[in-house]
Design a protein around this motif. Structure first.
Motif, PDB file in Angstrom:
ATOM      1  N   LEU A 203       0.877  -1.327   0.123  1.00 18.22           N
ATOM      2  CA  LEU A 203      -0.228  -0.073   0.096  1.00 18.22           C
ATOM      3  C   LEU A 203       1.121   0.864  -0.264  1.00 18.22           C
ATOM      4  O   LEU A 203       0.290   1.674  -0.979  1.00 18.22           O
ATOM      5  N   ALA A 204       1.657   0.985   0.607  1.00 18.55           N
ATOM      6  CA  ALA A 204       2.524   2.616   0.741  1.00 18.55           C
ATOM      7  C   ALA A 204       2.745   2.306  -0.534  1.00 18.55           C
ATOM      8  O   ALA A 204       3.369   4.014  -0.591  1.00 18.55           O
ATOM      9  N   GLY A 205       3.802   1.663  -1.272  1.00 19.52           N
ATOM     10  CA  GLY A 205       4.481   1.880  -2.834  1.00 19.52           C
ATOM     11  C   GLY A 205       3.318   2.554  -3.292  1.00 19.52           C
ATOM     12  O   GLY A 205       3.543   3.759  -3.782  1.00 19.52           O
ATOM     13  N   ILE A 206       1.726   2.265  -3.469  1.00 20.90           N
ATOM     14  CA  ILE A 206       1.322   2.662  -4.646  1.00 20.90           C
ATOM     15  C   ILE A 206       0.785   4.130  -4.242  1.00 20.90           C
ATOM     16  O   ILE A 206       0.856   5.244  -4.487  1.00 20.90           O
ATOM     17  N   LEU A 207       0.700   4.319  -2.996  1.00 17.53           N
ATOM     18  CA  LEU A 207       0.388   5.370  -2.281  1.00 17.53           C
ATOM     19  C   LEU A 207       1.809   6.675  -2.421  1.00 17.53           C
ATOM     20  O   LEU A 207       1.792   7.409  -2.585  1.00 17.53           O
ATOM     21  N   PHE A 208       2.913   6.410  -1.892  1.00 14.47           N
ATOM     22  CA  PHE A 208       3.244   7.130  -2.432  1.00 14.47           C
ATOM     23  C   PHE A 208       4.266   7.758  -3.921  1.00 14.47           C
ATOM     24  O   PHE A 208       4.317   8.508  -3.931  1.00 14.47           O
ATOM     25  N   LYS A 209       3.938   6.453  -4.581  1.00 11.00           N
ATOM     26  CA  LYS A 209       4.482   6.532  -6.092  1.00 11.00           C
ATOM     27  C   LYS A 209       2.781   7.700  -6.476  1.00 11.00           C
ATOM     28  O   LYS A 209       3.070   8.571  -7.236  1.00 11.00           O
ATOM     29  N   LEU A 214       0.539  13.724  -7.703  1.00 14.63           N
ATOM     30  CA  LEU A 214      -0.042  14.875  -7.231  1.00 14.63           C
ATOM     31  C   LEU A 214       0.974  15.391  -7.428  1.00 14.63           C
ATOM     32  O   LEU A 214       0.682  16.887  -7.319  1.00 14.63           O
ATOM     33  N   HIS A 215       1.467  15.836  -6.046  1.00 11.86           N
ATOM     34  CA  HIS A 215       2.847  16.421  -6.311  1.00 11.86           C
ATOM     35  C   HIS A 215       3.280  16.860  -7.460  1.00 11.86           C
ATOM     36  O   HIS A 215       3.717  18.227  -8.370  1.00 11.86           O
ATOM     37  N   LYS A 216       4.326  16.587  -8.706  1.00  9.05           N
ATOM     38  CA  LYS A 216       3.758  16.593  -9.528  1.00  9.05           C
ATOM     39  C   LYS A 216       2.980  17.533 -10.793  1.00  9.05           C
ATOM     40  O   LYS A 216       3.353  18.160 -11.311  1.00  9.05           O
ATOM     41  N   ALA A 217       1.739  16.697 -10.788  1.00  8.92           N
ATOM     42  CA  ALA A 217       0.928  17.327 -11.527  1.00  8.92           C
ATOM     43  C   ALA A 217      -0.183  18.602 -10.687  1.00  8.92           C
ATOM     44  O   ALA A 217      -0.836  19.578 -11.547  1.00  8.92           O
ATOM     45  N   THR A 218       0.332  18.913  -9.600  1.00  6.69           N
ATOM     46  CA  THR A 218       0.056  19.782  -9.078  1.00  6.69           C
ATOM     47  C   THR A 218       0.643  20.945  -8.293  1.00  6.69           C
ATOM     48  O   THR A 218       0.072  22.309  -7.947  1.00  6.69           O
ATOM     49  N   GLY A 219       1.944  20.542  -7.764  1.00  2.96           N
ATOM     50  CA  GLY A 219       2.997  21.550  -7.729  1.00  2.96           C
ATOM     51  C   GLY A 219       2.424  21.702  -5.521  1.00  2.96           C
ATOM     52  O   GLY A 219       3.492  21.827  -5.291  1.00  2.96           O
ATOM     53  N   ALA A 220       1.170  20.485  -5.302  1.00  6.17           N
ATOM     54  CA  ALA A 220       0.970  20.551  -3.976  1.00  6.17           C
ATOM     55  C   ALA A 220       2.355  20.144  -2.835  1.00  6.17           C
ATOM     56  O   ALA A 220       2.508  19.124  -3.346  1.00  6.17           O
ATOM     57  N   HIS A 221       2.216  20.504  -1.901  1.00  2.00           N
ATOM     58  CA  HIS A 221       2.972  20.203  -0.735  1.00  2.00           C
ATOM     59  C   HIS A 221       2.001  18.540   0.196  1.00  2.00           C
ATOM     60  O   HIS A 221       1.785  18.908   0.630  1.00  2.00           O
ATOM     61  N   ILE A 222       3.047  17.847  -0.519  1.00  2.30           N
ATOM     62  CA  ILE A 222       1.861  16.045   0.341  1.00  2.30           C
ATOM     63  C   ILE A 222       3.171  16.273   1.890  1.00  2.30           C
ATOM     64  O   ILE A 222       4.255  16.027   1.927  1.00  2.30           O
ATOM     65  N   ALA A 223       2.444  16.729   2.529  1.00  5.83           N
ATOM     66  CA  ALA A 223       2.866  16.177   4.446  1.00  5.83           C
ATOM     67  C   ALA A 223       2.554  15.082   4.983  1.00  5.83           C
ATOM     68  O   ALA A 223       3.514  14.825   5.679  1.00  5.83           O
ATOM     69  N   PHE A 224       1.213  14.264   4.552  1.00  2.00           N
ATOM     70  CA  PHE A 224       1.698  13.400   4.950  1.00  2.00           C
ATOM     71  C   PHE A 224       1.308  12.106   4.190  1.00  2.00           C
ATOM     72  O   PHE A 224       0.466  12.372   3.357  1.00  2.00           O
ATOM     73  N   VAL A 225       1.378  11.346   4.010  1.00  2.00           N
ATOM     74  CA  VAL A 225       0.555  10.255   3.581  1.00  2.00           C
ATOM     75  C   VAL A 225       0.101   8.669   4.532  1.00  2.00           C
ATOM     76  O   VAL A 225       0.579   8.428   5.606  1.00  2.00           O
ATOM     77  N   ASN A 226      -1.510   8.454   4.648  1.00  2.00           N
ATOM     78  CA  ASN A 226      -2.007   7.615   5.944  1.00  2.00           C
ATOM     79  C   ASN A 226      -2.260   6.335   5.011  1.00  2.00           C
ATOM     80  O   ASN A 226      -2.965   6.099   4.760  1.00  2.00           O
ATOM     81  N   ILE A 258      11.122   5.279  -3.422  1.00  2.00           N
ATOM     82  CA  ILE A 258      10.497   6.269  -3.934  1.00  2.00           C
ATOM     83  C   ILE A 258      10.301   7.898  -3.899  1.00  2.00           C
ATOM     84  O   ILE A 258      10.358   8.578  -4.823  1.00  2.00           O
ATOM     85  N   LEU A 259      10.253   8.165  -2.301  1.00  2.00           N
ATOM     86  CA  LEU A 259       9.825   9.555  -1.881  1.00  2.00           C
ATOM     87  C   LEU A 259      11.042   9.823  -1.658  1.00  2.00           C
ATOM     88  O   LEU A 259      11.715  11.491  -2.082  1.00  2.00           O
ATOM     89  N   VAL A 260      12.650   9.245  -0.900  1.00  2.00           N
ATOM     90  CA  VAL A 260      13.067  10.424  -0.572  1.00  2.00           C
ATOM     91  C   VAL A 260      14.016  10.918  -2.298  1.00  2.00           C
ATOM     92  O   VAL A 260      14.384  11.946  -2.268  1.00  2.00           O
ATOM     93  N   PRO A 261      14.032   9.657  -3.289  1.00  2.00           N
ATOM     94  CA  PRO A 261      14.467   9.917  -4.784  1.00  2.00           C
ATOM     95  C   PRO A 261      14.216  11.928  -4.908  1.00  2.00           C
ATOM     96  O   PRO A 261      14.766  12.400  -6.541  1.00  2.00           O
ATOM     97  N   GLU A 262      13.051  11.872  -4.960  1.00  2.00           N
ATOM     98  CA  GLU A 262      12.007  12.266  -5.458  1.00  2.00           C
ATOM     99  C   GLU A 262      12.613  14.279  -3.948  1.00  2.00           C
ATOM    100  O   GLU A 262      11.515  15.559  -4.456  1.00  2.00           O
ATOM    101  N   GLY A 263      13.613  14.511  -3.174  1.00  2.00           N
ATOM    102  CA  GLY A 263      12.826  15.585  -2.472  1.00  2.00           C
ATOM    103  C   GLY A 263      12.199  15.493  -1.552  1.00  2.00           C
ATOM    104  O   GLY A 263      11.280  16.494  -1.013  1.00  2.00           O
TER     105      GLY A 263
END
Ligand SMILES: *Cc1c(COP(=O)(O)O)cnc(C)c1O
Length: 366
Positions: A203-209, A214-226, A258-263
């Motif tokens: 699940l984490a893999g799916i949500l991290f991707k 979402l960050h790339k499409a909108t520029g939104a800051h993703i603060a958490f994954v629940n 997934i997340l760390v390489p994307e900053g």
């Protein structure tokens, strides 16, 4: 694992001097140690927090114990918000993950400054109309289709009423950003009661991707994954238990890949576990009122489905131990029933479990 009660016959007999059966009994030490293991397993993530799903056991004493262990609460209704408020939870201690949300519930969550998890795209305007727009908002994701791990179908998100599609998530984020939202969360609950160390990492893999897209499409800051709930327990003696340390490490691996390489290494991981936090640490203690011998053998208890609904609702297996006879041979077969005028008021059907080996009541095989 062998199902050994945390209470003896002598202790039960002492308790019933003051508190008659039926009652639920909880193992505070077990609850605290499990909560500590969970927090330890995710301690690699700076913002990690467990939001206990209040619906799993809405009891203020138990909420206070979990609060002392650093947990927040996941609420789905006005009543659960009120209970949590009364226990001293507020602001970022509260996750509000509801669906078909009434206006007064949304307003209450907003007034408590809780994290609000929107179940649908239309709830963006609804939230603004009935409450207001907070600085941080979470959206619930539903990928559709079936959720499988390897060859095993775990659950069927395409059939589930919860969450929104990826396109709707993008639109929701854009609308919310236009209304001033600064930080975003992603939530999904894709499989229930998983007894596998693979569910959360997958699940984490799916949500991290998804977070990266979402960050790339909108520029939104993703603060958490629940990661929500769904980590299950070994109800049956022959089932292996989940290992939360292995699960935490599995999520970490996905995070680093997934997340760390994307900053995006600042993303906090949240969980909303319910069952996993309390199910192994609670007993329903009951007294046999009658034995009945007709076409089958029946044991009638002073507890009924109103005290524990899962067997009647789902045919769920709950282990039963006769206190004082823990090691006696199980050479009889019984239906164990309550006294409601409903024939599904049964805790077990044709149960012949031994302490060491339960039977496959509904075709479950180890
Ligand atoms: C029920 C529920 C949970 C808890 O699920 P468990 O399987 O008990 O861990 C978490 N989040 C939401 C939104 C729920 O509805």
């Amino acid at each position: 694992m062998e199902k050994k009660p945390f209470i003896t016959l002598a202790q039960a007999q002492e308790i019933i001097q003051d508190v008659p059966t039926p009652f639920h009994l909880y193992d505070e030490k077990g609850i605290r140690e499990n909560a500590r293991r969970l927090n330890q397993a995710f301690s690699w993530n700076k913002g990690y927090k467990e939001y206990f799903a209040v619906k799993a056991t809405p009891n203020p004493y138990l909420l206070k114990i979990l609060q002392e262990e650093g947990c927040g609460v996941d609420c789905s209704s006005y009543t659960e918000l009120m209970l949590s408020q009364a226990c001293g939870f507020s602001g970022s201690d509260i996750m509000f993950s509801s669906n078909v949300t009434p206006a007064q519930d949304m307003k209450k969550a907003y007034d408590l400054n809780a994290y609000i998890n929107l179940d649908d795209l239309t709830h963006v305007e609804f939230l603004e109309q009935v409450a207001g727009i907070p600085e941080t908002v979470c959206c619930r994701y539903n990928p559709g289709g079936v959720f499988s791990m390897g060859n095993d179908i775990m659950d069927n998100p395409g059939d589930s009423k919860y969450g929104m599609s990826e396109e709707q998530m993008v639109e929701a984020y854009k609308k919310l950003m236009a209304k001033g939202v600064k930080h975003f969360g992603i939530h999904a609950f894709l499989a229930s009661n998983t007894v596998s160390n693979e569910y959360y990492p997958m699940l984490a893999g799916i949500l991290f991707k998804l977070a990266v897209r979402l960050h790339k499409a909108t520029g939104a800051h993703i603060a958490f994954v629940n990661l929500s709930g769904g980590v299950g327990v070994d109800y049956r003696p022959e089932q292996p238990a989940n290992d939360i340390q292995v699960i935490g490490e599995g999520v970490r691996k996905q995070f680093e890949e997934i997340l760390v390489p994307e900053g995006m290494g600042d993303v906090a991981i949240f969980t909303e576990l319910g069952r996993f936090m309390l199910a192994p640490y609670g007993h329903l203690v009951s007294t046999v009122l009658h034995q009945k011998h007709i076409y089958k053998e029946y044991i009638g208890l002073d507890a009924c489905a109103a005290n524990l609904m899962r067997p009647a609702m789902y045919g769920a297996y709950h282990h039963i131990t006769v206190l004082g006879k823990e090691n006696a041979p199980c050479d009889h077969k019984y239906d164990v029933t309550g006294g409601l005028c409903e024939n599904n008021d049964k805790f077990a059907v044709e149960r012949q479990a031994s302490q060491r080996r339960g039977i496959a009541e509904r075709g479950w095989q180890p």
